[in-house]
Scaffold this motif. Structure first.
Motif, PDB file in Angstrom:
ATOM      1  N   UNK A 179       0.832  -1.201   0.000  1.00 27.23           N
ATOM      2  CA  UNK A 179       0.000   0.000   0.000  1.00 27.23           C
ATOM      3  C   UNK A 179       0.872   1.259   0.000  1.00 27.23           C
ATOM      4  N   UNK A 180       1.980   1.212   0.694  1.00 28.32           N
ATOM      5  CA  UNK A 180       2.891   2.354   0.713  1.00 28.32           C
ATOM      6  C   UNK A 180       3.519   2.563  -0.661  1.00 28.32           C
ATOM      7  N   UNK A 181       4.034   1.493  -1.218  1.00 25.84           N
ATOM      8  CA  UNK A 181       4.700   1.585  -2.521  1.00 25.84           C
ATOM      9  C   UNK A 181       3.717   1.981  -3.617  1.00 25.84           C
ATOM     10  N   UNK A 182       2.602   1.269  -3.702  1.00 26.00           N
ATOM     11  CA  UNK A 182       1.625   1.533  -4.756  1.00 26.00           C
ATOM     12  C   UNK A 182       0.902   2.859  -4.536  1.00 26.00           C
ATOM     13  N   UNK A 183       0.661   3.195  -3.252  1.00 29.76           N
ATOM     14  CA  UNK A 183       0.033   4.471  -2.947  1.00 29.76           C
ATOM     15  C   UNK A 183       0.910   5.629  -3.377  1.00 29.76           C
ATOM     16  N   UNK A 210      10.510   6.304   6.766  1.00 28.58           N
ATOM     17  CA  UNK A 210      11.757   7.059   6.774  1.00 28.58           C
ATOM     18  C   UNK A 210      12.238   7.204   5.328  1.00 28.58           C
ATOM     19  N   UNK A 211      13.119   8.157   5.092  1.00 30.76           N
ATOM     20  CA  UNK A 211      13.518   8.518   3.743  1.00 30.76           C
ATOM     21  C   UNK A 211      14.246   7.397   2.997  1.00 30.76           C
ATOM     22  N   UNK A 212      14.851   6.452   3.717  1.00 28.44           N
ATOM     23  CA  UNK A 212      15.579   5.378   3.047  1.00 28.44           C
ATOM     24  C   UNK A 212      14.672   4.222   2.618  1.00 28.44           C
ATOM     25  N   UNK A 213      13.370   4.340   2.836  1.00 25.70           N
ATOM     26  CA  UNK A 213      12.440   3.292   2.418  1.00 25.70           C
ATOM     27  C   UNK A 213      12.416   3.210   0.887  1.00 25.70           C
ATOM     28  N   UNK A 214      12.505   2.002   0.330  1.00 30.13           N
ATOM     29  CA  UNK A 214      12.510   1.836  -1.135  1.00 30.13           C
ATOM     30  C   UNK A 214      11.287   2.447  -1.822  1.00 30.13           C
ATOM     31  N   UNK A 215      10.189   2.575  -1.107  1.00 30.40           N
ATOM     32  CA  UNK A 215       8.974   3.140  -1.709  1.00 30.40           C
ATOM     33  C   UNK A 215       9.163   4.589  -2.126  1.00 30.40           C
ATOM     34  N   UNK A 216      10.205   5.247  -1.609  1.00 28.42           N
ATOM     35  CA  UNK A 216      10.465   6.639  -1.963  1.00 28.42           C
ATOM     36  C   UNK A 216      11.287   6.782  -3.248  1.00 28.42           C
ATOM     37  N   UNK A 217      11.781   5.695  -3.792  1.00 28.78           N
ATOM     38  CA  UNK A 217      12.670   5.789  -4.945  1.00 28.78           C
ATOM     39  C   UNK A 217      12.010   6.503  -6.120  1.00 28.78           C
ATOM     40  N   UNK A 218      10.732   6.248  -6.334  1.00 27.90           N
ATOM     41  CA  UNK A 218      10.057   6.859  -7.486  1.00 27.90           C
ATOM     42  C   UNK A 218       9.928   8.374  -7.332  1.00 27.90           C
TER      43      UNK A 218
END
Length: 288
Positions: A179-183, A210-218
């Protein structure tokens, strides 16, 4: 020669920052002389939260005092239940306007991803809400999320400069990694879809990561994090958990602005309260 250029650039940026920061803390009476757009992100904490003496019924005036003190142009607020939504609309009815719908029914039910704006400095052109799910046009829960999540968007105009911008406020799920990544990806896709004029963009929210979460890459590839891009900034955590936590999960992202002059985590107490919410408000000064 290159080193001299770098030093000169840093000096010039610092001078520019000092010049623009002068109106950053001015009251509404001095808004005519302001430069740039002051935006905030603020998780106000549920009014229904069982927090003892930190409950909304004891601390709601502190939130109003903070807004009155800092007078931002636009605030993206999370966890705004209808009782808080109505209170903020009433107490600031001559200065601020507030929009948003409940995430559970598209009306008053559940948290509202509220967008509150200073009607003396900013005008609202249009706004709407979409849900972070496979069916974004209606109240719904997406992927492995623990609850419904949504985002409120608005096309706004800065009255001082006459320039329009696109503002989005959201709250990602606190449990589901999908949900985090797709959201996050959905929010970015919706910005492209809805921002037809390709206006400068501000994205605020509690991202529960946190900023190092892979979901933030996009998003890192498409927008700037105000904390990192600002000429003057800080590294203070944003989630305090009423003194039991020290995480940075709230963000202001921007794109299409010429610069970010200042970023600040607002830790100032109001009503002699150490914490006015379990999150600290954050603010940034953006220049068109």
């Amino acid at each position: 020669m290159k080193n001299i250029d770098k030093k000169m650039k840093k000096i010039l940026l610092s001078v520019l920052a000092l010049t623009l920061l002068m109106p950053f803390t001015l009251s509404s009476k001095d808004k005519e002389s302001r430069k740039g757009l002051t935006v905030m992100s603020y998780n106000i904490r549920l009014a229904s939260g069982k927090d003892g003496t930190n409950s909304w019924e004891y601390r709601y005036p502190a939130t109003a005092m903070m807004i009155e003190d800092l007078m931002p142009d636009v605030i993206g607020m999370q966890e705004v239940e209808y009782v808080a939504f109505r209170y903020l609309g009433d107490v600031f009815d001559k200065t601020y306007k507030i929009v948003g719908v409940g995430r559970d029914d598209g009306k008053k039910g559940g948290e509202i991803m509220a967008v509150m704006y200073n009607s003396k400095t900013v005008s609202l052109q249009k706004w709407g809400t979409f849900w972070l799910s496979e069916t974004p046009d209606k109240p719904s829960r997406g992927w492995d999320a623990a609850c419904n999540r949504c985002a409120t968007w608005a096309v706004m105009k800065d009255k001082g400069s006459g320039k329009s911008f696109f503002f989005v406020n959201t709250h990602l799920d606190h449990v589901g990694t999908e949900a985090q990544k797709n959201g996050m990806q959905l929010v970015l896709d919706k910005i492209v879809e809805l921002n037809k004029g390709k206006l400068p963009v501000v994205l605020t929210g509690d991202f529960n990561m946190e900023l190092d979460n892979p979901a933030f890459e996009s998003i890192k590839k498409r927008m700037s994090n105000a904390r990192q891009s600002a000429v003057v900034s800080d590294d203070h955590f944003t989630y305090n958990g009423w003194g039991r936590a020290s995480d940075s999960i709230d963000y202001i992202w921007h794109d299409g602005f010429s610069s970010c002059i200042q970023y600040e985590t607002v830790t100032k107490p109001y009503m002699d309260r150490t914490f006015i919410s379990d999150h600290f408000p954050i603010k940034a000064l953006l220049v068109f």
